[in-house]
Design a protein around this motif. Structure first.
Motif, PDB file in Angstrom:
ATOM      1  N   ILE A 542      18.466 -56.402  -3.716  1.00 39.30           N
ATOM      2  CA  ILE A 542      19.617 -55.890  -4.456  1.00 39.30           C
ATOM      3  C   ILE A 542      20.120 -54.606  -3.819  1.00 39.30           C
ATOM      4  CG2 ILE A 542      20.318 -54.880  -6.662  1.00 39.30           C
ATOM      5  CD1 ILE A 542      18.514 -56.948  -8.027  1.00 39.30           C
ATOM      6  N   ARG A 543      19.203 -53.696  -3.489  1.00 32.44           N
ATOM      7  CA  ARG A 543      19.625 -52.466  -2.814  1.00 32.44           C
ATOM      8  C   ARG A 543      20.342 -52.788  -1.513  1.00 32.44           C
ATOM      9  NH1 ARG A 543      15.548 -51.325  -0.122  1.00 32.44           N
ATOM     10  NH2 ARG A 543      16.651 -52.081   1.713  1.00 32.44           N
ATOM     11  N   ASN A 544      19.768 -53.693  -0.732  1.00 29.81           N
ATOM     12  CA  ASN A 544      20.383 -54.094   0.527  1.00 29.81           C
ATOM     13  C   ASN A 544      21.765 -54.705   0.297  1.00 29.81           C
ATOM     14  OD1 ASN A 544      20.532 -56.848   2.440  1.00 29.81           O
ATOM     15  ND2 ASN A 544      20.178 -54.937   3.561  1.00 29.81           N
ATOM     16  N   GLY A 545      21.912 -55.467  -0.788  1.00 31.56           N
ATOM     17  CA  GLY A 545      23.200 -56.068  -1.093  1.00 31.56           C
ATOM     18  C   GLY A 545      24.251 -55.039  -1.453  1.00 31.56           C
ATOM     19  N   ALA A 546      23.867 -54.000  -2.210  1.00 32.09           N
ATOM     20  CA  ALA A 546      24.808 -52.944  -2.579  1.00 32.09           C
ATOM     21  C   ALA A 546      25.237 -52.142  -1.350  1.00 32.09           C
ATOM     22  CB  ALA A 546      24.184 -52.029  -3.624  1.00 32.09           C
ATOM     23  N   GLU A 547      24.304 -51.916  -0.427  1.00 36.36           N
ATOM     24  CA  GLU A 547      24.650 -51.236   0.828  1.00 36.36           C
ATOM     25  C   GLU A 547      25.537 -52.135   1.689  1.00 36.36           C
ATOM     26  OE1 GLU A 547      20.460 -48.703   1.254  1.00 36.36           O
ATOM     27  OE2 GLU A 547      20.739 -50.606   2.308  1.00 36.36           O
ATOM     28  N   HIS A 548      25.196 -53.410   1.754  1.00 45.92           N
ATOM     29  CA  HIS A 548      25.952 -54.407   2.503  1.00 45.92           C
ATOM     30  C   HIS A 548      27.409 -54.430   2.018  1.00 45.92           C
ATOM     31  CE1 HIS A 548      25.966 -58.533   4.531  1.00 45.92           C
ATOM     32  NE2 HIS A 548      27.128 -58.505   3.910  1.00 45.92           N
ATOM     33  N   ASN A 549      27.578 -54.376   0.702  1.00 46.19           N
ATOM     34  CA  ASN A 549      28.931 -54.407   0.143  1.00 46.19           C
ATOM     35  C   ASN A 549      29.710 -53.151   0.527  1.00 46.19           C
ATOM     36  OD1 ASN A 549      30.940 -55.717  -1.376  1.00 46.19           O
ATOM     37  ND2 ASN A 549      30.418 -54.567  -3.226  1.00 46.19           N
ATOM     38  N   PHE A 550      29.074 -51.995   0.475  1.00 46.87           N
ATOM     39  CA  PHE A 550      29.771 -50.767   0.864  1.00 46.87           C
ATOM     40  C   PHE A 550      30.213 -50.810   2.326  1.00 46.87           C
ATOM     41  CE2 PHE A 550      29.706 -46.562   2.828  1.00 46.87           C
ATOM     42  CZ  PHE A 550      30.664 -45.905   2.067  1.00 46.87           C
ATOM     43  N   LEU A 551      29.390 -51.402   3.165  1.00 50.78           N
ATOM     44  CA  LEU A 551      29.730 -51.442   4.588  1.00 50.78           C
ATOM     45  C   LEU A 551      30.968 -52.272   4.867  1.00 50.78           C
ATOM     46  CD1 LEU A 551      26.196 -51.701   6.249  1.00 50.78           C
ATOM     47  CD2 LEU A 551      27.746 -49.740   6.246  1.00 50.78           C
ATOM     48  N   ARG A 552      31.410 -53.097   3.915  1.00 53.82           N
ATOM     49  CA  ARG A 552      32.661 -53.821   4.123  1.00 53.82           C
ATOM     50  C   ARG A 552      33.851 -52.869   4.232  1.00 53.82           C
ATOM     51  NH1 ARG A 552      34.888 -57.210   0.724  1.00 53.82           N
ATOM     52  NH2 ARG A 552      34.037 -56.304  -1.181  1.00 53.82           N
ATOM     53  N   LEU A 553      33.686 -51.641   3.680  1.00 53.76           N
ATOM     54  CA  LEU A 553      34.750 -50.645   3.775  1.00 53.76           C
ATOM     55  C   LEU A 553      34.801 -49.979   5.145  1.00 53.76           C
ATOM     56  CD1 LEU A 553      34.151 -48.974   0.290  1.00 53.76           C
ATOM     57  CD2 LEU A 553      36.182 -50.309   0.931  1.00 53.76           C
ATOM     58  N   VAL A 554      33.706 -50.060   5.891  1.00 53.93           N
ATOM     59  CA  VAL A 554      33.633 -49.455   7.227  1.00 53.93           C
ATOM     60  C   VAL A 554      34.372 -50.355   8.221  1.00 53.93           C
ATOM     61  CG1 VAL A 554      32.062 -48.754   9.083  1.00 53.93           C
ATOM     62  CG2 VAL A 554      31.456 -48.311   6.679  1.00 53.93           C
ATOM     63  N   PRO A 555      35.170 -49.784   9.118  1.00 58.89           N
ATOM     64  CA  PRO A 555      35.913 -50.608  10.079  1.00 58.89           C
ATOM     65  C   PRO A 555      34.998 -51.467  10.944  1.00 58.89           C
ATOM     66  CG  PRO A 555      36.781 -48.378  10.036  1.00 58.89           C
ATOM     67  CD  PRO A 555      35.535 -48.359   9.197  1.00 58.89           C
ATOM     68  N   ALA A 556      35.509 -52.627  11.341  1.00 62.46           N
ATOM     69  CA  ALA A 556      34.770 -53.538  12.219  1.00 62.46           C
ATOM     70  C   ALA A 556      34.369 -52.806  13.490  1.00 62.46           C
ATOM     71  CB  ALA A 556      35.633 -54.751  12.556  1.00 62.46           C
ATOM     72  N   GLY A 557      33.167 -53.128  13.954  1.00 64.58           N
ATOM     73  CA  GLY A 557      32.659 -52.507  15.172  1.00 64.58           C
ATOM     74  C   GLY A 557      31.873 -51.238  14.925  1.00 64.58           C
ATOM     75  N   GLN A 558      31.954 -50.686  13.702  1.00 65.19           N
ATOM     76  CA  GLN A 558      31.239 -49.438  13.394  1.00 65.19           C
ATOM     77  C   GLN A 558      30.142 -49.639  12.342  1.00 65.19           C
ATOM     78  OE1 GLN A 558      35.000 -47.091  12.596  1.00 65.19           O
ATOM     79  NE2 GLN A 558      34.007 -45.650  13.975  1.00 65.19           N
ATOM     80  N   ARG A 559      30.088 -50.813  11.747  1.00 67.25           N
ATOM     81  CA  ARG A 559      29.108 -51.050  10.682  1.00 67.25           C
ATOM     82  C   ARG A 559      27.676 -51.014  11.209  1.00 67.25           C
ATOM     83  NH1 ARG A 559      32.972 -55.750   9.153  1.00 67.25           N
ATOM     84  NH2 ARG A 559      34.549 -54.563   8.003  1.00 67.25           N
ATOM     85  N   LYS A 560      27.488 -51.592  12.376  1.00 72.75           N
ATOM     86  CA  LYS A 560      26.137 -51.637  12.950  1.00 72.75           C
ATOM     87  C   LYS A 560      25.621 -50.227  13.195  1.00 72.75           C
ATOM     88  CE  LYS A 560      22.757 -54.159  14.780  1.00 72.75           C
ATOM     89  NZ  LYS A 560      21.897 -53.121  15.341  1.00 72.75           N
ATOM     90  N   MET A 561      26.489 -49.328  13.609  1.00 73.85           N
ATOM     91  CA  MET A 561      26.084 -47.946  13.845  1.00 73.85           C
ATOM     92  C   MET A 561      25.594 -47.294  12.550  1.00 73.85           C
ATOM     93  SD  MET A 561      28.538 -44.787  15.076  1.00 73.85           S
ATOM     94  CE  MET A 561      29.545 -44.968  13.593  1.00 73.85           C
ATOM     95  N   VAL A 562      26.340 -47.510  11.477  1.00 77.86           N
ATOM     96  CA  VAL A 562      25.924 -46.947  10.188  1.00 77.86           C
ATOM     97  C   VAL A 562      24.630 -47.601   9.721  1.00 77.86           C
ATOM     98  CG1 VAL A 562      26.580 -46.607   7.778  1.00 77.86           C
ATOM     99  CG2 VAL A 562      28.314 -46.452   9.582  1.00 77.86           C
TER     100      VAL A 562
END
Length: 791
Positions: A542-562
């Protein structure tokens, strides 16, 4: 013959003197005072429990003996717990192979006699003329062997929630006292005053009479109870299903009627075999969604006794709430052919059980009081939260997805497709099946994420946007929450508090509802190791899912860095095995300019949602040099703000004193007129990741720890208290920032620390409760000191 017998008695007497001489010497060597020769005489007048004894229990005993983690299950919140007594079995046992029978007061047994059959033993009644009551023996032991005022406790005294509770019976007490003279009551603190001891001793010797706690309901309360019980017990199918859903979401609440005059009285919602208007006979099921096995009614029962802070989960029932329920659940017609049952599948998957109720109604109801629901995760069945807290970071912000942007809410076809994948493990606690259960639910969860990503990609081709974040309708402050982890407990506050955290959660309805059912409705604190393990593992998802959802706001190509920053070292290995891989190619509707997308997004959140942020600028933790204070406060408080803000939001590599602080520290600051305010210093420990159950110390990054300075109370379990005159606040702050080892920190403790043995320990602890009661009357309660440190 008489002479030989006399010599035998004399030799035995001398041997006992030798034993007691060595015993007292060992006490002195360990830091305990020698046994007192004279104890205060027991009170001779007729001692009143209500007027004289109850205040002592509240001020000196309840800080340890409450909730599920009360030592030896001796709960003193009300007279029922006192009369029930103690049990050798602990509620918290992370390795038991079989679930234990529940021992909930007022539910699982209703009389002291019933509890005796379950193994509880009295702490009030004497064994015989030679064996005083256990309580009298315990307070006598502490009175005979006090700790030196203001001193550090000896090393022989074990503290913390992991220390062993011996739970000696009256018959075992003599051996216990010889082996553990330091364990008298109140445990490891400034003890009872002579007057308190005299009253307790007198009351116990007089038979320890405890009057029945009778509550007389006012006409207003009777009317409110009738109104709400009528609503919960509607006879039509829709009403019955909504009543069940509401019950399963409010059964932990301290319900109150805010429209009534006077100090609010609290009530609990339960299932009973007796209808409204009759005496309540509760139905004792382990979980609120277990089969009641008989005809039942939802009833409101007054909560008796004293409120403790860690169980403060308040929820208002007023006309506005009644109208809101009607609006959300009944304003539009929705069909229902038959009521769901209580099968295994229906208990593990509330989305299936309540599919007939519009998802919007369910989600919006939870959003309206999101802080309440998050508080149930934290102050709920686990009480100390240890099962859940191992998978969360020490400080993070939580936002919620707007209902009209949540595809589970808006797309009925998608909703039907994914409901079978949203079940949660833990109901089946068979040890041999635990591994198979885990793999089955893990697979379903990852299949759900794949479908979710595909659906959002198709329905929101421009990507996620901050416009998709719930804004609370522009006025609901539940929309923004901050959660703090304190090792084995946690707390939640409204608003975005502290510096920008390492991680943020963006929860949608499936995430919020699953968290609630996994940690609250379906969590059995009496369960076995398999149940607890599966709960812990799924909450990690669940924690991973909530973080995963927030990362959708991060531009493509930068999510992996975060993501790499959140899951350093071995944490990254779980992706593709346990966690669903992040999609770093889908677009985001947010166009960001900096090389730090997470920080820029956080700044936008702070700017866009200022109107509902209870801490829009947080001058103590996000200040800009000269503005590090709350300008609306008196000058002396501004002075304290400035001094303490110098400790905030900087890593331990710069503010080295952070490494000396525990998780939760209260600081009481007083001015020259004895007006006081309270701050909480929250130590946020840094970790390379929180993806594993074990090896936390190996993932700890102490140089990255930081401090959040919270103006008010955060946390139910203070680890320490400092009492600082405002005239010395700059000195306190400066010394603390530079305390790079135990020695300089001890000097700070000597100057301003309130040790457990401090003569004013209890007065200051309860004064902080009184301060919070004046500021936040619905949040205040007696704090738990089971984690209070020995500095």
């Amino acid at each position: 013959m008489r002479i030989s017998r006399l010599l035998l008695y004399l030799s035995g007497f001398l041997f006992l003197l030798f034993l007691f001489h060595d015993f007292d010497n060992s006490l002195s060597d360990s830091g305990l005072a020698s046994a007192s020769a004279v104890l205060p005489a027991p009170a001779e007048h007729s001692v009143s429990f209500t007027e004289e004894i109850k205040p002592i229990l509240e001020s000196k005993c309840l800080a340890c003996h409450s909730c599920f983690d009360a030592p030896c299950q001796l709960k003193l919140e009300n007279s029922s717990g006192l009369l029930r007594g103690a049990l050798k079995k602990e509620v918290y046992d992370g390795v038991r192979t079989e679930a234990m029978l529940p021992t909930r007061l007022g539910i699982d047994a209703l009389t002291a006699a019933d509890w005796r059959e379950r193994g509880f033993f009295s702490v009030l009644q004497a064994g015989n003329e030679q064996l005083p009551s256990l309580m009298l023996s315990m307070i006598t032991l502490a009175k005979q062997h006090p700790f030196s005022p203001g001193s550090k406790l000896p090393d022989s005294v074990q503290l913390g929630i992991k220390h062993q509770n011996y739970c000696a019976t009256t018959e075992e007490f003599s051996d216990f006292a010889n082996d553990h003279p330091e364990r008298g009551m109140p445990f490891a603190t400034t003890g009872l005053t002579d007057q308190e001891f005299s009253l307790l001793a007198g009351w116990l010797k007089q038979g320890a009479f405890v009057p029945e706690e009778k509550l007389i309901l006012t006409d207003g309360e009777k009317h409110a109870i009738h109104t709400w019980e009528s609503m919960f017990n509607r006879e039509d199918l829709r009403g019955q299903l909504v009543g069940r859903w509401l019950y399963e979401h409010l059964f932990l609440a301290y319900l109150y009627f805010p429209e009534l005059e006077g100090e609010p009285r609290f009530f609990e919602l339960l299932r009973a075999s007796t209808p409204p208007g009759e005496e309540i006979e509760p139905i004792a099921t382990v979980s609120p969604n277990d089969d009641p096995g008989e005809v039942f009614y939802y009833r409101l029962r007054p909560v008796t006794g004293t409120i403790v802070h860690k169980r403060r989960i308040t929820y208002p029932l007023d006309r506005a709430k009644h109208r809101r329920i009607d609006e959300l659940f009944f304003s539009e017609h929705w069909p229902i052919a038959q009521l769901p049952g209580y099968t295994y599948e229906e208990r593990t998957n509330p989305f299936k059980t309540f599919a007939a109720i519009p998802a919007y109604a369910r989600y919006q109801f939870m959003l309206d009081d999101a802080e309440y629901f998050v508080r149930t995760f934290i102050h709920g069945p686990v009480c100390r939260g240890e099962i859940a807290t191992h998978v969360i970071r020490d400080h993070f912000w939580t936002i919620f997805q707007a209902p009209d942007s949540d595809l589970f809410i808006t797309d009925s076809a998608y909703q039907r497709e994914v409901i079978p994948l949203l079940g949660m493990p833990g109901q089946d606690d068979d040890l041999l099946d635990a591994g198979e259960n885990w793999l089955r639910y893990l697979t379903r969860r990852n299949d759900y994420l794949k479908k979710r990503d595909k659906q959002y990609s198709a329905r929101q081709p421009l990507g996620a946007a901050l416009a998709h974040v719930w804004d609370g309708g522009g006025e609901n402050e539940n929309a923004l929450l901050t959660i703090f982890r304190h090792h084995n407990s946690a707390s939640v506050v409204r608003g975005l508090a502290g510096s920008i955290p390492q991680t943020l959660w963006w929860m949608d309805y499936p995430l919020l509802e699953r968290t609630y059912y996994e940690l609250v409705a379906n969590f059995n604190v009496y369960g076995n190791v398999a149940h607890q393990l599966l709960t812990r593992l799924y909450f990690d998802l669940i924690r991973n899912g909530a973080e995963h959802n927030f990362l959708r706001l991060v531009p493509a190509g930068q999510r992996k860095m975060v993501l790499d920053d959140w899951y350093q070292d071995l944490g990254s290995l779980k992706f593709g095995i346990v966690y669903q891989d992040i999609n770093d190619t889908l677009p985001s509707a947010e166009v960001l300019a900096s090389g730090n997308p997470k920080r820029e997004l956080a700044q936008r959140i702070l700017e866009n949602f200022q109107s509902i942020n209870t801490i829009p600028h947080d001058p103590l933790n996000r200040c800009q040099e000269e503005s590090c204070m709350r300008s609306s406060q008196p000058l002396w408080m501004q002075r304290a703000d400035k001094a303490l803000s110098r400790l905030a939001a900087r890593p331990a590599s710069e503010i080295v004193g952070i490494t000396q602080l525990p998780e939760v520290t209260f600081v009481r600051v007083t001015n020259d007129r004895k007006v006081r305010t309270v701050y909480t210093l929250l130590r946020n420990r840094a970790h390379s990741n929180v993806a594993f159950m074990l090896g936390e110390a190996l993932r700890y990054q102490p140089d990255k720890d930081n401090l959040t300075v919270y103006p008010g109370i955060a946390g139910s379990y203070p680890n320490f208290i400092f009492d600082v005159p405002v005239s010395e606040i700059e000195k306190f702050s400066a010394m603390l920032s530079q305390a790079d080892s135990a020695k300089p920190f001890e000097e700070i403790v000597m100057n301003w620390g309130i040790r457990r043995t401090h003569p004013l320990f209890w007065d200051i602890l309860h004064d902080i409760t009184d301060w919070q009661k004046a500021q936040q009357p619905l949040s205040a309660g007696i704090f738990d000191i089971n984690r209070y440190e020995n500095f």
